[in-house]
Motif scaffolding. Structure first.
Motif, PDB file in Angstrom:
ATOM      1  N   GLY A  43       0.792  -1.347   0.052  1.00  0.00           N
ATOM      2  CA  GLY A  43       0.126   0.039   0.070  1.00  0.00           C
ATOM      3  C   GLY A  43       1.015   1.166   0.180  1.00  0.00           C
ATOM      4  N   ALA A  44       0.144   2.441   0.329  1.00  0.00           N
ATOM      5  CA  ALA A  44       1.141   3.664   0.483  1.00  0.00           C
ATOM      6  C   ALA A  44       2.161   3.708   1.279  1.00  0.00           C
ATOM      7  CB  ALA A  44      -0.144   4.729   0.682  1.00  0.00           C
ATOM      8  N   LEU A  45       2.025   3.178   2.430  1.00  0.00           N
ATOM      9  CA  LEU A  45       3.144   3.176   3.392  1.00  0.00           C
ATOM     10  C   LEU A  45       4.256   2.261   3.083  1.00  0.00           C
ATOM     11  CD1 LEU A  45       4.068   3.931   6.266  1.00  0.00           C
ATOM     12  CD2 LEU A  45       3.005   1.647   7.238  1.00  0.00           C
ATOM     13  N   THR A  46       3.970   1.084   2.537  1.00  0.00           N
ATOM     14  CA  THR A  46       4.998   0.346   1.751  1.00  0.00           C
ATOM     15  C   THR A  46       5.630   1.015   0.821  1.00  0.00           C
ATOM     16  OG1 THR A  46       3.518  -1.902   2.098  1.00  0.00           O
ATOM     17  CG2 THR A  46       5.461  -1.871   0.870  1.00  0.00           C
ATOM     18  N   TRP A  47       5.065   1.705  -0.203  1.00  0.00           N
ATOM     19  CA  TRP A  47       5.754   2.461  -1.213  1.00  0.00           C
ATOM     20  C   TRP A  47       6.610   3.675  -0.713  1.00  0.00           C
ATOM     21  CZ3 TRP A  47       7.300   0.519  -5.726  1.00  0.00           C
ATOM     22  CH2 TRP A  47       6.110  -0.432  -6.362  1.00  0.00           C
ATOM     23  N   LEU A  48       5.926   4.196   0.438  1.00  0.00           N
ATOM     24  CA  LEU A  48       6.587   5.509   0.720  1.00  0.00           C
ATOM     25  C   LEU A  48       7.875   5.067   1.424  1.00  0.00           C
ATOM     26  CD1 LEU A  48       6.177   8.639   1.430  1.00  0.00           C
ATOM     27  CD2 LEU A  48       5.436   7.955   3.531  1.00  0.00           C
ATOM     28  N   CYS A  50       9.858   2.440   0.824  1.00  0.00           N
ATOM     29  CA  CYS A  50      10.708   1.961  -0.083  1.00  0.00           C
ATOM     30  C   CYS A  50      11.341   3.279  -0.974  1.00  0.00           C
ATOM     31  CB  CYS A  50       9.937   1.104  -1.319  1.00  0.00           C
ATOM     32  SG  CYS A  50      11.040   0.500  -2.620  1.00  0.00           S
ATOM     33  N   THR A  51      10.392   4.027  -1.166  1.00  0.00           N
ATOM     34  CA  THR A  51      11.112   5.381  -1.865  1.00  0.00           C
ATOM     35  C   THR A  51      12.079   6.052  -0.887  1.00  0.00           C
ATOM     36  OG1 THR A  51       9.111   5.566  -3.100  1.00  0.00           O
ATOM     37  CG2 THR A  51      10.371   7.696  -3.075  1.00  0.00           C
ATOM     38  N   THR A  52      11.513   6.343   0.260  1.00  0.00           N
ATOM     39  CA  THR A  52      12.370   6.795   1.168  1.00  0.00           C
ATOM     40  C   THR A  52      13.916   6.204   1.436  1.00  0.00           C
ATOM     41  OG1 THR A  52      10.450   7.621   2.347  1.00  0.00           O
ATOM     42  CG2 THR A  52      12.724   7.846   3.554  1.00  0.00           C
ATOM     43  N   LEU A  53      13.766   4.990   1.551  1.00  0.00           N
ATOM     44  CA  LEU A  53      15.098   4.030   1.516  1.00  0.00           C
ATOM     45  C   LEU A  53      15.945   4.279   0.468  1.00  0.00           C
ATOM     46  CD1 LEU A  53      13.815   0.970   3.595  1.00  0.00           C
ATOM     47  CD2 LEU A  53      15.255   2.563   4.366  1.00  0.00           C
ATOM     48  N   PHE A  54      14.956   4.201  -0.571  1.00  0.00           N
ATOM     49  CA  PHE A  54      15.989   4.207  -1.757  1.00  0.00           C
ATOM     50  C   PHE A  54      16.748   5.743  -2.122  1.00  0.00           C
ATOM     51  CE2 PHE A  54      16.422   5.515  -6.509  1.00  0.00           C
ATOM     52  CZ  PHE A  54      17.041   4.294  -7.017  1.00  0.00           C
ATOM     53  N   VAL A  55      15.928   6.866  -1.716  1.00  0.00           N
ATOM     54  CA  VAL A  55      16.522   8.262  -1.822  1.00  0.00           C
ATOM     55  C   VAL A  55      17.650   8.469  -0.849  1.00  0.00           C
ATOM     56  CG1 VAL A  55      15.985  10.578  -1.276  1.00  0.00           C
ATOM     57  CG2 VAL A  55      14.477   9.371  -2.585  1.00  0.00           C
ATOM     58  N   PHE A  64      13.740  -2.390  -0.619  1.00  0.00           N
ATOM     59  CA  PHE A  64      12.617  -3.304  -1.080  1.00  0.00           C
ATOM     60  C   PHE A  64      12.229  -4.180   0.235  1.00  0.00           C
ATOM     61  CE2 PHE A  64      14.608  -3.255  -5.455  1.00  0.00           C
ATOM     62  CZ  PHE A  64      13.423  -2.435  -6.095  1.00  0.00           C
ATOM     63  N   LEU A  65      12.937  -3.973   1.422  1.00  0.00           N
ATOM     64  CA  LEU A  65      12.718  -4.465   2.614  1.00  0.00           C
ATOM     65  C   LEU A  65      11.256  -4.283   3.231  1.00  0.00           C
ATOM     66  CD1 LEU A  65      14.219  -6.208   4.458  1.00  0.00           C
ATOM     67  CD2 LEU A  65      14.845  -4.458   5.742  1.00  0.00           C
ATOM     68  N   PRO A  66      10.541  -3.069   2.891  1.00  0.00           N
ATOM     69  CA  PRO A  66       9.209  -2.892   3.352  1.00  0.00           C
ATOM     70  C   PRO A  66       8.308  -4.064   2.595  1.00  0.00           C
ATOM     71  CG  PRO A  66      10.095  -0.921   2.958  1.00  0.00           C
ATOM     72  CD  PRO A  66      11.170  -1.801   2.338  1.00  0.00           C
ATOM     73  N   PHE A  67       8.567  -4.548   1.396  1.00  0.00           N
ATOM     74  CA  PHE A  67       7.647  -5.538   0.823  1.00  0.00           C
ATOM     75  C   PHE A  67       7.631  -6.820   1.557  1.00  0.00           C
ATOM     76  CE2 PHE A  67       8.428  -2.238  -2.392  1.00  0.00           C
ATOM     77  CZ  PHE A  67       7.442  -1.821  -2.573  1.00  0.00           C
ATOM     78  N   CYS A  68       8.673  -7.029   2.547  1.00  0.00           N
ATOM     79  CA  CYS A  68       8.708  -8.450   2.999  1.00  0.00           C
ATOM     80  C   CYS A  68       8.146  -8.344   4.574  1.00  0.00           C
ATOM     81  CB  CYS A  68      10.105  -8.573   3.111  1.00  0.00           C
ATOM     82  SG  CYS A  68      10.932  -9.021   1.619  1.00  0.00           S
ATOM     83  N   ILE A  69       7.758  -7.150   5.123  1.00  0.00           N
ATOM     84  CA  ILE A  69       7.405  -6.889   6.310  1.00  0.00           C
ATOM     85  C   ILE A  69       5.834  -6.835   6.335  1.00  0.00           C
ATOM     86  CG2 ILE A  69       7.535  -5.424   8.595  1.00  0.00           C
ATOM     87  CD1 ILE A  69      10.488  -4.764   7.324  1.00  0.00           C
TER      88      ILE A  69
END
Length: 92
Positions: A43-48, A50-55, A64-69
């Protein structure tokens, strides 16, 4: 939480439930009293996150770790009998 007498045509959007745990409800599609089946979807939290960690420099796959939690993902509640999506729990 019971939704007796709810006709699917009466509401335009999907009702939001305030829990990620399975709930007991009356399915408006098949009419059975069921306990919902939950599945975790990004959802929005997962993508947010992911984007924050990438930046901030986690470019070697750590972003991509938030997609596993599971506790960071939205939850979709569906009927185990007719497989219709009944509720949606947004984390954000």
């Amino acid at each position: 939480m019971y939704f007796e007498g709810v006709v699917p045509e009466l509401y335009a959007g999907m009702p939001v439930v305030g829990t990620s745990m399975p709930v007991q409800a009356m399915c408006p599609y098949c009419g059975n009293r069921i306990i919902t089946v939950t599945s975790f979807v990004p959802g929005a939290l997962t993508w947010l996150l992911c984007t924050t960690l990438f930046v901030f420099g986690c470019v070697l796959g750590c972003c991509f770790l938030p997609f596993c939690i599971r506790s960071l993902m939205d939850v979709k509640h569906s009927c185990p009998v007719c497989q219709h999506e009944l509720f949606y729990y947004h984390r954000l």
